[in-house]
Design an enzyme around this catalytic site. Structure first.
Site, short mmCIF file in Angstrom:
data_model
loop_
_atom_site.label_atom_id
_atom_site.label_comp_id
_atom_site.label_asym_id
_atom_site.label_seq_id
_atom_site.Cartn_x
_atom_site.Cartn_y
_atom_site.Cartn_z
N LEU A 19 -33.71 2.48 143.82
CA LEU A 19 -32.55 2.60 142.94
C LEU A 19 -32.05 1.19 142.67
CD1 LEU A 19 -30.48 5.47 144.65
CD2 LEU A 19 -32.03 5.68 142.71
N ASP A 20 -31.48 0.95 141.47
CA ASP A 20 -30.87 -0.35 141.18
C ASP A 20 -29.76 -0.62 142.20
OD1 ASP A 20 -32.46 -0.35 138.95
OD2 ASP A 20 -30.86 0.20 137.56
N ALA A 21 -29.45 -1.90 142.39
CA ALA A 21 -28.41 -2.29 143.36
C ALA A 21 -27.10 -1.55 143.10
CB ALA A 21 -28.17 -3.79 143.29
N THR A 72 -26.67 1.28 141.32
CA THR A 72 -26.79 2.73 141.17
C THR A 72 -26.70 3.33 142.56
OG1 THR A 72 -28.20 2.54 139.21
CG2 THR A 72 -28.31 4.61 140.42
N ARG A 87 -30.78 3.67 131.98
CA ARG A 87 -29.91 2.69 131.31
C ARG A 87 -30.51 2.26 129.97
NH1 ARG A 87 -29.20 -1.66 135.94
NH2 ARG A 87 -27.71 -2.56 134.46
#
Length: 308
Positions: A139-141, A143, A239
């Site tokens: 997961l993105d930082a 998110t 995104r």
């Protein structure tokens, strides 16, 4: 040890700037490609060239690539807010807080899931590269939500295959600007690095196949709450696809979100949460499913929109 490459420019890149062509050929950012040219590490038909020169299909490139920086090795480091949702001898499922990456990376000095698990005594498999042992998806930082990490080697290989073969059920909720039309649909558009080389990704012809299914759960005056099911798992996929539809995730300034709306809702990152994760248990075979409630910042933003 540096890496020397010698090859012709593909005909498909005819007319591109040299820095853009290098970025496409070697998977570099545009700025890194420009640095290599400025450092004299790129020859075109045996001669030095400028980054803005247009390349000719078939021109001979000699490129000296520096060795990639080695990623930091994970060390036990407590991560406040990292919650273990489920654990057995094969897997651990965590609810990831904001500001935490999956594993240490070059240039990242903040916390990571792997280091947080090590600090709490969870031993993960040694499968995978040293810095991302046990990591089967990310997961993105900024998110939040559910992630599964492999503790055994068999779990690692089975889960890696499940993510690759798209048999994992990944659901996210996201708050996007405006109202998607239609209210329910599928975005099937290839994703690759943005040509600018600034760290963004974009819908790009010839990119990696990327499929996102979305359904509107609730519509507000200025935004919509969507349930999103990912078929593929590209970097920044939701995104990028939402921004390409002109409905960026609220708070996602990297992809063109309205800073005024985010400020009014008290959102300091993209409103995106991995709400549900389901898969067949890698050794027991039984289906397992996990759910995660919204973190406080995301919950408050939705409550405010309902009040409005």
């Amino acid at each position: 040890m540096s890496d020397h490459r010698s090859m012709p420019v593909p005909d498909g890149l005819e007319g591109d700037r040299l820095d853009a062509a290098l970025a496409r050929m070697f998977g570099l950012s545009r700025s890194r490609a420009a640095e290599l040219i400025a450092e004299g590490n790129v020859l075109v038909d045996g001669a030095a060239a400028a980054k803005s020169d247009r390349v000719r299909g078939g021109a001979w490139l000699d490129v000296t690539l520096p060795p990639p920086p080695s990623a930091p090795v994970p060390r036990p480091e407590p991560v406040p807010g990292l919650r273990v949702v489920y654990e057995d001898s094969d897997i651990v499922v965590v609810d990831k807080p904001v500001g935490v990456v999956a594993h240490p990376t070059v240039g990242w000095t903040g916390p990571s899931v792997i280091e947080g698990l090590l600090a709490s005594g969870v031993q993960v498999t040694t499968s995978g590269a040293a810095e991302r042992q046990g990591i089967v998806h990310r997961l993105d930082a900024n998110t939040t939500g559910l992630m599964v990490v492999a503790k055994s080697e068999v779990a690692y290989s089975v889960l890696k295959r499940a993510f690759k073969e798209r048999t994992v059920d990944k659901h996210y909720h996201t708050l996007v600007q405006g109202h998607p039309d239609p209210l329910r649909g599928t975005i099937d558009a290839p994703i690759d690095r943005h040509p600018s080389g600034d760290g963004r990704f974009a819908v790009v012809a010839g990119g990696r196949p990327s499929v996102t299914h979305y359904d509107t759960l609730e519509a507000f005056r200025a935004a919509s709450l969507l349930d999103v099911k990912l078929e593929t798992g590209r970097t920044h996929q939701i995104r990028v696809h939402m921004a390409a539809m002109r409905h960026p995730c609220v708070g996602d300034h990297l992809y063109g979100a309205d800073p005024t709306l985010a400020a009014r809702l008290g959102i300091r990152r993209q409103w995106l949460h991995a709400v549900r994760l389901g898969f067949d248990h890698p050794t027991q075979g039984r289906p397992v499913e996990f759910e995660s409630p919204y973190p406080e910042d995301l919950e408050k933003a939705v409550a405010q929109l309902r009040e409005d």
